[in-house]
Write a protein that holds these residues in place. Structure first.
Motif, short mmCIF file in Angstrom:
data_model
loop_
_atom_site.label_atom_id
_atom_site.label_comp_id
_atom_site.label_asym_id
_atom_site.label_seq_id
_atom_site.Cartn_x
_atom_site.Cartn_y
_atom_site.Cartn_z
N SER A 36 0.17 -13.47 3.10
CA SER A 36 -0.06 -12.35 2.19
C SER A 36 -0.67 -12.92 0.89
CB SER A 36 1.21 -11.54 2.28
OG SER A 36 1.62 -10.75 3.52
N THR A 64 12.29 -7.67 0.04
CA THR A 64 11.45 -7.10 -0.95
C THR A 64 10.94 -7.17 -2.44
OG1 THR A 64 12.81 -4.87 -1.07
CG2 THR A 64 11.26 -5.48 1.26
N LEU A 93 -0.91 -5.58 0.49
CA LEU A 93 -0.26 -6.06 1.37
C LEU A 93 -0.25 -4.18 1.97
CD1 LEU A 93 1.33 -6.91 3.29
CD2 LEU A 93 3.41 -6.32 1.13
N LYS A 138 6.95 -2.52 4.15
CA LYS A 138 6.97 -4.07 4.69
C LYS A 138 8.11 -5.43 4.38
CE LYS A 138 4.42 -2.61 0.00
NZ LYS A 138 4.20 -2.94 -1.48
N ARG A 192 1.96 -5.98 9.51
CA ARG A 192 2.38 -6.94 8.56
C ARG A 192 2.24 -7.19 10.42
NH1 ARG A 192 7.97 -7.54 7.13
NH2 ARG A 192 7.32 -9.29 8.57
N MET A 209 8.64 -10.59 2.22
CA MET A 209 8.54 -9.89 3.56
C MET A 209 10.14 -10.45 4.63
SD MET A 209 4.09 -9.79 3.50
CE MET A 209 4.41 -8.97 5.35
N LEU A 227 0.65 -0.85 8.00
CA LEU A 227 2.36 -0.19 7.37
C LEU A 227 2.32 1.29 7.41
CD1 LEU A 227 2.85 -2.59 3.69
CD2 LEU A 227 3.68 -2.37 6.05
#
Length: 455
Positions: A291, A157, A302, A364, A305, A153, A323
């Motif tokens: 996470s 990724t 997830l 993400k 964020r 993150m 997200l």
């Protein structure tokens, strides 16, 4: 017991203007958005395929896209509601066209069933939670991490379940938790270390359970003294003083790049074309660690964020967002635009990517939305001053990449180890001729990938 070490930087770099104006602003949790835009591809590796279609009703946390490939990470719905559209969109980060779904909220935020192994991470004794983690097999933890769609993150990724499961011949003796956040303007990880430190440390304990390393370091730049003190206090409270060590690092860009971090903390150099595991090290971001805790202990995929929204907005803030929330809606939550601007950047000013459409969603790897007015300067001819070579933290020759990319001689760039470039942007930053060197580097890398695929 002193658990805070101090290290000087072991690479060339710069102390950049920080512009971290949101460092003291607590994370605000935003309500569930009316709609989300969720791209099918949000990680490195094999592309996912949608498991839903237009008209389907989904729940929060429901898996909506997956791949059979090992190097991939599934995607989940961040709200409950109806899949109203399936669209094609350009991902500005990868410059590729990808599928996406638009989900319209039903206003209920109805979750899929998920089980918690531990209810509340309270102050004081956490021996019970440690026992729970110690009794979970490595394979079960990795399965939970994979099913939750956890990726790096900090921006890379890369699927986390792959990173935490190195080949048997790669012996990992050192884990580094990256809390540097060295790029200007971004404060999402900083706030996370202040407000979710316990979850971050328990996530790190889970990583320890998987890898069983000899050394575990938490690297934090010294411009975040409050984060260092907070994690130090929590490490002592939670009984981790014999396991975790904090390394206070000089604030110097790009300290947060994993190869720089490894060199500075361990003295090891990742070989050309190599990976951190080649020198017995794995680096993970603090947000990823948090996470991992949420996935393994709380059963949470997830779907949200922390994002910093800063720059030319009325009231810059740090948000915890679902997200798929659009960039434009987050700018509105900051009171809208302030003054003139000509650029919206996902990420920071050095490595971020400009977006034209403010309907592009938070994904993400999105840690910051930076609105700014950039001065457009005409590119001049290279004057061979060598500043890009002097500043390069990887000891490369960026001017050769520009010269050969302009000629279409991409193979020669390989002879100058272009694959080892981390695209930190320092070469472009110091160039007196205003040459967008990183742009040429990205073009060359893209062309080399295409040519390799044709062979």
């Amino acid at each position: 017991m002193n658990i805070v070490l101090r290290k000087k930087s072991a690479f060339k770099g710069l102390h950049l203007p920080e512009d971290k104006i949101t460092a003291e602003k607590p994370i605000e949790v935003l309500p569930v958005p009316e709609k989300v835009v969720i791209p099918v591809q949000q990680s490195l590796g094999a592309p996912c395929e949608f498991l839903v279609t237009r008209g389907d009703f989904v729940k929060t946390g429901q898996k909506i896209a997956d791949s059979k490939s090992y190097v991939s990470a599934p995607v989940h719905s961040s709200i409950s509601g109806k899949v109203s559209k399936v669209i094609r969109m350009v991902n500005p980060i990868t410059s590729k066209v990808t599928d996406a779904v638009i989900i319209s909220s039903d206003g209920e935020d109805s979750w899929v069933e998920h089980s918690k192994l531990f209810d509340i991470l309270e102050l004081g004794d956490i021996s019970e939670l440690k026992k729970i983690i110690d009794n979970i097999s490595k394979e079960e933890i990795l399965k939970k991490v994979r099913e939750a769609g956890i990726v790096g993150m900090g921006g890379a990724t890369f699927p986390t379940h792959v990173k935490l499961n190195p080949p048997p011949d790669k012996k990992i003796d050192t884990v580094i938790l990256n809390g540097c956040e060295c790029e200007p303007s971004i404060t999402s990880d900083h706030r996370l270390m202040l407000e979710n430190g316990r979850e971050i440390l328990m996530g790190l304990y889970i990583i320890n359970r998987i890898l069983l390393p000899q050394n575990i370091y938490i690297g934090i730049e010294d411009n975040k003294k409050d984060a260092i003190e907070n994690l130090k206090k929590l490490i002592m409270e939670m009984g981790f003083s014999s396991l975790f060590k904090i390394v206070s690092l000089k604030s110097r860009y790009p300290m947060g790049a994993e190869k720089m971090l490894i060199k500075t903390i361990t003295g090891r150099s990742v070989p050309m074309g190599g990976l951190p595991m080649d020198v017995g090290t794995i680096v993970s971001n603090v947000a990823t660690s948090k996470s991992i805790y949420s996935a393994v202990i709380e059963g949470m995929p997830l779907i949200e964020r922390v994002v910093t929204v800063t720059g030319a907005v009325v009231n810059p803030k740090n948000f915890r967002v679902r997200l798929g929330t659009t960039v434009g809606s987050l700018i509105e939550k900051c009171g809208g635009y302030r003054g003139k601007f000509n650029s919206i950047i996902l990420g920071g000013p050095m490595m971020g990517v400009s977006v034209v459409d403010n309907e592009f969603p938070v994904i993400k790897g999105t840690n910051c939305i930076l609105v700014e007015k950039r001065r457009i300067q005409d590119e001049q001819n290279c004057i061979n001053c060598g500043r890009c070579v002097d500043i390069c933290p990887m000891n490369l020759m960026p001017l050769m990449y520009v010269r050969n990319t302009k000629k279409g001689d991409y193979e020669t760039c390989q002879e100058y180890h272009i694959g080892n470039c981390i695209e930190c942007g320092l070469c472009s930053y110091v160039c007196p001729a205003n040459i967008p060197i990183v742009g040429y580097i990205k073009t060359c890398k893209s062309e080399l990938v295409k040519r390799k695929a044709k062979k």
